[in-house]
Design a protein around this motif. Structure first.
Motif, mmCIF file in Angstrom:
data_model
loop_
_atom_site.group_PDB
_atom_site.id
_atom_site.type_symbol
_atom_site.label_atom_id
_atom_site.label_comp_id
_atom_site.label_asym_id
_atom_site.label_seq_id
_atom_site.Cartn_x
_atom_site.Cartn_y
_atom_site.Cartn_z
ATOM 1 N N TYR A 38 -45.600 26.604 -10.770
ATOM 2 C CA TYR A 38 -46.659 26.276 -9.814
ATOM 3 C C TYR A 38 -46.345 24.967 -9.105
ATOM 4 O O TYR A 38 -46.437 24.867 -7.880
ATOM 5 C CB TYR A 38 -48.003 26.183 -10.540
ATOM 6 N N ARG A 39 -45.956 23.956 -9.870
ATOM 7 C CA ARG A 39 -45.657 22.656 -9.277
ATOM 8 C C ARG A 39 -44.470 22.749 -8.322
ATOM 9 O O ARG A 39 -44.483 22.143 -7.243
ATOM 10 C CB ARG A 39 -45.379 21.628 -10.368
ATOM 11 N N LYS A 40 -43.446 23.514 -8.669
ATOM 12 C CA LYS A 40 -42.285 23.663 -7.785
ATOM 13 C C LYS A 40 -42.678 24.302 -6.462
ATOM 14 O O LYS A 40 -42.140 23.967 -5.413
ATOM 15 C CB LYS A 40 -41.207 24.516 -8.454
ATOM 16 N N ARG A 41 -43.637 25.214 -6.492
ATOM 17 C CA ARG A 41 -44.072 25.898 -5.271
ATOM 18 C C ARG A 41 -45.029 25.064 -4.426
ATOM 19 O O ARG A 41 -45.043 25.175 -3.198
ATOM 20 C CB ARG A 41 -44.793 27.198 -5.620
ATOM 21 N N HIS A 42 -45.877 24.252 -5.066
ATOM 22 C CA HIS A 42 -46.998 23.638 -4.356
ATOM 23 C C HIS A 42 -47.049 22.116 -4.362
ATOM 24 O O HIS A 42 -47.904 21.554 -3.695
ATOM 25 C CB HIS A 42 -48.318 24.137 -4.943
ATOM 26 N N PHE A 43 -46.215 21.442 -5.108
ATOM 27 C CA PHE A 43 -46.350 19.987 -5.250
ATOM 28 C C PHE A 43 -46.301 19.281 -3.908
ATOM 29 O O PHE A 43 -45.300 19.336 -3.203
ATOM 30 C CB PHE A 43 -45.265 19.427 -6.166
#
Length: 67
Positions: A38-43
């Motif tokens: 999730y963090r890789k996609r949205h950070f």
């Protein structure tokens, strides 16, 4: 996850999960991916898009003058 530099382990501990793996399981059930994915996609994606102002204008913004 989007706007935090805390690790998923730190967030799990703060939210009082019994274990990091339990928090990841719950996260995956809710969002369909792990916290890391999730963090890789949205950070901070919203903060880095050209022309996007992350702070809306209006009352309370330091550089906004009242009419």
């Amino acid at each position: 996850m989007c706007h935090s530099d805390y690790s998923s382990q730190e967030i799990a501990a703060y939210l009082a999960f019994s274990s990091h793996s339990r928090s990841c399981s719950q996260f995956r059930a809710s969002f369909g991916c792990t916290p890391t994915e999730y963090r890789k996609r949205h950070f901070r994606r919203k903060w880095t898009q050209p022309g996007h102002d992350p702070i809306p204008s209006g009352p309370g913004r330091p550089d906004t003058q009242p009419d």
